[in-house]
Design a protein around this motif. Structure first.
Motif, PDB file in Angstrom:
ATOM      1  N   CYS A  27      -0.130  -8.608  -3.457  1.00  9.39           N
ATOM      2  CA  CYS A  27       0.988  -8.175  -3.101  1.00  9.39           C
ATOM      3  C   CYS A  27       1.296  -6.582  -3.381  1.00  9.39           C
ATOM      4  O   CYS A  27       1.041  -6.327  -4.638  1.00  9.39           O
ATOM      5  CB  CYS A  27       2.195  -8.972  -3.957  1.00  9.39           C
ATOM      6  SG  CYS A  27       2.142 -10.578  -3.589  1.00  9.39           S
ATOM      7  N   MET A 142       6.804 -15.304  11.936  1.00 12.43           N
ATOM      8  CA  MET A 142       5.915 -14.453  11.180  1.00 12.43           C
ATOM      9  C   MET A 142       5.360 -13.423  12.298  1.00 12.43           C
ATOM     10  O   MET A 142       4.854 -12.527  11.666  1.00 12.43           O
ATOM     11  CB  MET A 142       4.883 -15.026  10.397  1.00 12.43           C
ATOM     12  CG  MET A 142       5.555 -15.888   9.419  1.00 12.43           C
ATOM     13  SD  MET A 142       4.403 -16.573   8.174  1.00 12.43           S
ATOM     14  CE  MET A 142       3.581 -17.989   9.384  1.00 12.43           C
ATOM     15  N   TYR A 183       0.832 -14.554   6.964  1.00 13.06           N
ATOM     16  CA  TYR A 183       1.556 -13.851   6.080  1.00 13.06           C
ATOM     17  C   TYR A 183       1.254 -12.500   5.528  1.00 13.06           C
ATOM     18  O   TYR A 183       1.959 -12.026   4.547  1.00 13.06           O
ATOM     19  CB  TYR A 183       1.569 -14.944   4.681  1.00 13.06           C
ATOM     20  CG  TYR A 183       2.767 -15.695   4.544  1.00 13.06           C
ATOM     21  CD1 TYR A 183       4.010 -15.452   3.688  1.00 13.06           C
ATOM     22  CD2 TYR A 183       2.790 -17.078   5.197  1.00 13.06           C
ATOM     23  CE1 TYR A 183       5.105 -16.092   3.860  1.00 13.06           C
ATOM     24  CE2 TYR A 183       3.883 -17.652   5.248  1.00 13.06           C
ATOM     25  CZ  TYR A 183       5.079 -17.485   4.322  1.00 13.06           C
ATOM     26  OH  TYR A 183       6.072 -18.185   4.559  1.00 13.06           O
ATOM     27  N   GLY A 184       0.456 -11.724   6.500  1.00 13.40           N
ATOM     28  CA  GLY A 184       0.009 -10.534   6.133  1.00 13.40           C
ATOM     29  C   GLY A 184      -1.049 -10.070   5.123  1.00 13.40           C
ATOM     30  O   GLY A 184      -1.360  -9.003   4.888  1.00 13.40           O
ATOM     31  N   ARG A 185      -1.520 -11.202   4.959  1.00  5.55           N
ATOM     32  CA  ARG A 185      -2.947 -10.936   3.931  1.00  5.55           C
ATOM     33  C   ARG A 185      -4.347 -10.959   4.635  1.00  5.55           C
ATOM     34  O   ARG A 185      -5.062 -11.570   4.801  1.00  5.55           O
ATOM     35  CB  ARG A 185      -2.929 -12.047   3.059  1.00  5.55           C
ATOM     36  CG  ARG A 185      -2.109 -11.949   1.625  1.00  5.55           C
ATOM     37  CD  ARG A 185      -0.558 -12.203   2.095  1.00  5.55           C
ATOM     38  NE  ARG A 185       0.044 -12.236   0.594  1.00  5.55           N
ATOM     39  CZ  ARG A 185       1.307 -12.322   0.703  1.00  5.55           C
ATOM     40  NH1 ARG A 185       2.031 -12.203   1.755  1.00  5.55           N
ATOM     41  NH2 ARG A 185       1.916 -12.499  -0.494  1.00  5.55           N
ATOM     42  N   GLY A 210       4.293 -11.613   8.854  1.00  2.00           N
ATOM     43  CA  GLY A 210       4.997 -12.263   7.659  1.00  2.00           C
ATOM     44  C   GLY A 210       6.372 -12.059   8.100  1.00  2.00           C
ATOM     45  O   GLY A 210       7.009 -11.719   8.694  1.00  2.00           O
TER      46      GLY A 210
END
Length: 211
Positions: A27, A142, A183-185, A210
């Motif tokens: 994060c 998402m 989720y943007g990872r 995400g």
């Protein structure tokens, strides 16, 4: 009976305790202390947690987050481990499973995958199917802002369309990995991408994945 949400909660608490308050996470801008405070505020301060989605509540969320981040780290971990207060809707098994399986899984991986020696977890098929069912329902939300068409595909061929458009990028992996990607990872997800090379680069760099 133990549930997936409870299992992931305890795994997250144990991991946060092991790595300490100043470890990296996936994060951006957050250390483990910040992530722990986020989890506690989300469950225990609904008056502020909405600031993650509503701009009007953002100043209050920032203030409350600062208050919880300043608490002893051990206290935050214990609050995560023991769960929400007595009369919280999160105490209901159905609500806990619906709201927290993905939340705790992703944040556990946020900590694990930020460490230099991380290795993939072995997840049982039932849990993978559970993650897939959540991903199918959330895929369009998402992927709504990504700059390409986006299809998520399991190794067995099941697919979920996250965004309609061209060119199309197909991302293949286990549900747990697809979830991290969605989720943007993107950089931390173990997936295979198929499609136009320029579109793949744009998707990798996109900050629109995400919720």
């Amino acid at each position: 009976m133990s549930t997936f949400a409870k299992r992931e909660r305890l795994l997250l608490a144990d991991l946060l305790e092991t790595v300490g308050p100043d470890a990296d996470t996936l994060c951006e801008g957050w250390r483990t202390r910040d992530l722990a405070a986020h989890v506690v505020v989300r469950e225990r301060r609904p008056d502020a947690a909405g600031g993650a989605l509503l701009k009007q509540l953002a100043p209050r969320l920032e203030k409350v987050m600062a208050e919880y981040t300043a608490k002893p780290y051990e206290e935050l971990i214990q609050l995560i481990r023991t769960g929400p207060p007595r009369f919280s809707p999160f105490q209901l098994k159905q609500v806990d499973e619906a709201a927290n399986i993905v939340e705790f899984y992703v944040h556990t991986e946020d900590v694990r995958r930020a460490q230099p020696d991380w290795a993939p977890r072995e997840l049982d098929p039932v849990f993978q199917d559970t993650l897939w069912s959540r991903l199918e329902r959330m895929a369009r939300l998402m992927g709504r802002g990504v700059p390409t068409g986006l299809v998520l595909r399991r190794p067995d061929g099941q697919t979920a369309v996250a965004h309609r458009g061209t060119p199309v990028v197909t991302v293949t992996g286990e549900p747990s990995e697809l979830l991290m990607f969605a989720y943007g990872r993107q950089r931390a997800a173990r997936v295979d991408l198929d499609g136009d090379a320029e579109a793949i680069d744009r998707l990798h760099e996109s900050r629109q994945l995400g919720i």
